[in-house]
Design an enzyme around this catalytic site. Structure first.
Site, short mmCIF file in Angstrom:
data_model
loop_
_atom_site.label_atom_id
_atom_site.label_comp_id
_atom_site.label_asym_id
_atom_site.label_seq_id
_atom_site.Cartn_x
_atom_site.Cartn_y
_atom_site.Cartn_z
CB SER A 40 6.42 9.37 14.58
OG SER A 40 7.78 9.74 14.77
CE1 TYR B 234 7.85 5.89 10.62
CE2 TYR B 234 8.94 7.74 11.70
CZ TYR B 234 8.19 6.58 11.77
OH TYR B 234 7.77 6.11 13.00
P1 NDP Z 1 7.76 -2.62 14.46
O1 NDP Z 1 8.36 -2.63 13.12
O2 NDP Z 1 8.52 -3.18 15.61
O3 NDP Z 1 6.32 -3.35 14.41
C1 NDP Z 1 5.40 -2.96 13.45
C2 NDP Z 1 4.08 -3.66 13.68
O4 NDP Z 1 3.17 -3.20 12.66
C3 NDP Z 1 4.18 -5.15 13.53
O5 NDP Z 1 3.25 -5.76 14.38
C4 NDP Z 1 3.82 -5.36 12.06
O6 NDP Z 1 3.24 -6.61 11.76
C5 NDP Z 1 2.77 -4.29 11.88
N1 NDP Z 1 2.67 -3.92 10.48
C6 NDP Z 1 3.63 -3.39 9.70
N2 NDP Z 1 3.18 -3.22 8.45
C7 NDP Z 1 1.91 -3.67 8.45
C8 NDP Z 1 0.92 -3.78 7.46
N3 NDP Z 1 1.14 -3.42 6.20
N4 NDP Z 1 -0.29 -4.30 7.79
C9 NDP Z 1 -0.52 -4.70 9.06
N5 NDP Z 1 0.38 -4.64 10.04
C10 NDP Z 1 1.58 -4.13 9.74
O7 NDP Z 1 7.38 -1.10 14.72
P2 NDP Z 1 7.22 -0.26 16.07
O8 NDP Z 1 6.57 -1.06 17.12
O9 NDP Z 1 8.51 0.40 16.35
O10 NDP Z 1 6.24 0.89 15.56
C11 NDP Z 1 4.84 0.87 15.79
C12 NDP Z 1 4.30 2.23 15.42
O11 NDP Z 1 4.93 3.23 16.21
C13 NDP Z 1 4.56 2.62 13.97
O12 NDP Z 1 3.45 3.32 13.46
C14 NDP Z 1 5.77 3.51 14.07
O13 NDP Z 1 5.85 4.39 12.99
C15 NDP Z 1 5.50 4.21 15.38
N6 NDP Z 1 6.67 4.78 16.04
C16 NDP Z 1 7.73 4.00 16.40
C17 NDP Z 1 8.82 4.56 17.04
C18 NDP Z 1 10.01 3.77 17.45
O14 NDP Z 1 11.02 4.38 17.83
N7 NDP Z 1 9.96 2.45 17.45
C19 NDP Z 1 8.86 6.01 17.35
C20 NDP Z 1 7.68 6.73 16.94
C21 NDP Z 1 6.64 6.12 16.31
P3 NDP Z 1 4.16 -7.90 11.32
O15 NDP Z 1 4.78 -8.40 12.59
O16 NDP Z 1 3.19 -8.87 10.76
O17 NDP Z 1 5.16 -7.40 10.34
#
Ligand code: NDP
Length: 246
Positions: free
Chosen positions: A141, A155
Site C-alpha cells: 500500500s 496498517y
Molecule cells: P477487501 O477487504 O475488499 O478484500 C480482502 C480480500 O482478502 C478478500 O478476498 C478476503 O477474503 C481476503 N482476506 C482477508 N483476510 C484474509 C485472511 N486472513 N486469509 C485469507 N484471505 C483473507 O480488501 P481490498 O481488495 O481493498 O484489499 C486487497 C489488498 O490491497 C490488501 O492487502 C489491502 O491492504 C491492499 N490495499 C487496498 C487498498 C484499497 O484502497 N482498497 C489500497 C492499498 C492497498 P474473504 O472474502 O474470505 O474475507
C-alpha cells in the site's frame, strides 16, 4: 489465448475487491488461477462461476492467511491441481483502523499475522513450487510511505514491513530464478474502501485525479508485470495511486 496463456497463478485472498479483480484479469489473459479466501464462500463460488462462464479456469481454496499450515496446504493443493505454479500474488490483507492510544494488542497481532507473517509464509511455500522465471507479487500500500491519516498507524506499518520483506526475498530467491515485487496501490474501491466510507471525500480531494481507483486498474498492472516479457523488475516497490503520493 492471451498474454498469460499457459501460466498457473495463485492469488492469496482472491474472493473480493482487488483480489477478485486479479483472479478475473489473470483468467481473462489466459492463466489458470487458484485463489484463497477465508470468510466469503459464497463470493468465492460466484467468482469461480464468473470465470468459468468466460471460459477460464479458477479454483477456490479456503485458508486463513493467519494459519500457516492452512496457507501452506492451500498453496500445495493449488500447485497439485494446476500442475505447478508460475505466479503468486499475495493480496490478502486486513485493515483494522484505530488510533494508537486505543489500539489493542490483539488487533495489532492480527494485523501482522495476516498482512506480514502470512505474506512471508505464502512466499516461502510458493517458492517450493515456482519454476525458474517464477514471480511473486505482494499487494502492499502507498500508506507504507506516508502516514496520511491518523488511525492508519498499524496498517501502514504492516505495509512498510512488506516493502522491506520484498527487498530481502528478492535477494534470497534470486538464485532460484524467482523475482519478488511489491505493488503499492492507492485508494481503490472495495469493501475496505467503500464509496460511502468516512474518508472517501478527503481521499478524493487529496488525489490529483480526484478519483478512487477501480480494482481492475490494479489487477491490469499486476497482470502486465506477470507477462513473460516483463523482465528485470525485481526487489522493488511500485506505486499505482494516480499521483496520490506526488
Ligand atoms: P477487501 O477487504 O475488499 O478484500 C480482502 C480480500 O482478502 C478478500 O478476498 C478476503 O477474503 C481476503 N482476506 C482477508 N483476510 C484474509 C485472511 N486472513 N486469509 C485469507 N484471505 C483473507 O480488501 P481490498 O481488495 O481493498 O484489499 C486487497 C489488498 O490491497 C490488501 O492487502 C489491502 O491492504 C491492499 N490495499 C487496498 C487498498 C484499497 O484502497 N482498497 C489500497 C492499498 C492497498 P474473504 O472474502 O474470505 O474475507
Amino acid at each position: 489465448i492471451g498474454p498469460l496463456a499457459g501460466k498457473k497463478a495463485i492469488v492469496i485472498g482472491g474472493s473480493r475487491g482487488i483480489g477478485a479483480a486479479l483472479v478475473k484479469r489473470f483468467a481473462r489473459e489466459g492463466a489458470a488461477v487458484a485463489f484463497t479466501y477465508v470468510s466469503s464462500p459464497d463470493r468465492a463460488r460466484e467468482l469461480v462461476a464468473a470465470v468459468e462462464s468466460e471460459g477460464g479456469r479458477a479454483i477456490a481454496l479456503q485458508a486463513d492467511s493467519a494459519d500457516a499450515s492452512a496457507l501452506e496446504g492451500a498453496i500445495a493443493e493449488a500447485a497439485r491441481a494446476l500442475g505447478g505454479l508460475d505466479v503468486l500474488v499475495n493480496n490478502a490483507g486486513i485493515l483494522i483502523f484505530g488510533n494508537a492510544d486505543e489500539y489493542s494488542l490483539e488487533d495489532f497481532d492480527r494485523m501482522f499475522a495476516v498482512n506480514v507473517r502470512g505474506v512471508f509464509v505464502a512466499a516461502k511455500a510458493a517458492a517450493n513450487h515456482l519454476s525458474r522465471g517464477g514471480k511473486i507479487f505482494v499487494i502492499g500500500s502507498n500508506t507504507a510511505e506516508r502516514a496520511m491519516l491518523a488511525g492508519l498507524t498499524v496498517y501502514g506499518t504492516t505495509k512498510a514491513a512488506v516493502a522491506r520483506l520484498v527487498r530481502g526475498l528478492a535477494l534470497d530467491f534470486a538464485p532460484r530464478g524467482i523475482s519478488v515485487v511489491n505493488i503499492q496501490p492507492g485508494p481503490t474501491t472495495t469493501d475496505m474502501m467503500p464509496l460511502d466510507g468516512p474518508h472517501v471525500d478527503w481521499v478524493r480531494n487529496q488525489s490529483p485525479e480526484k478519483r478512487i481507483a477501480d480494482p481492475d486498474e490494479i489487477a491490469r498492472f499486476v497482470a502486465y508485470l506477470a507477462r513473460p516479457e516483463s523482465t528485470y523488475i525485481n526487489g522493488v516497490s511500485l506505486t499505482i495511486d494516480g499521483g496520490f503520493m506526488a
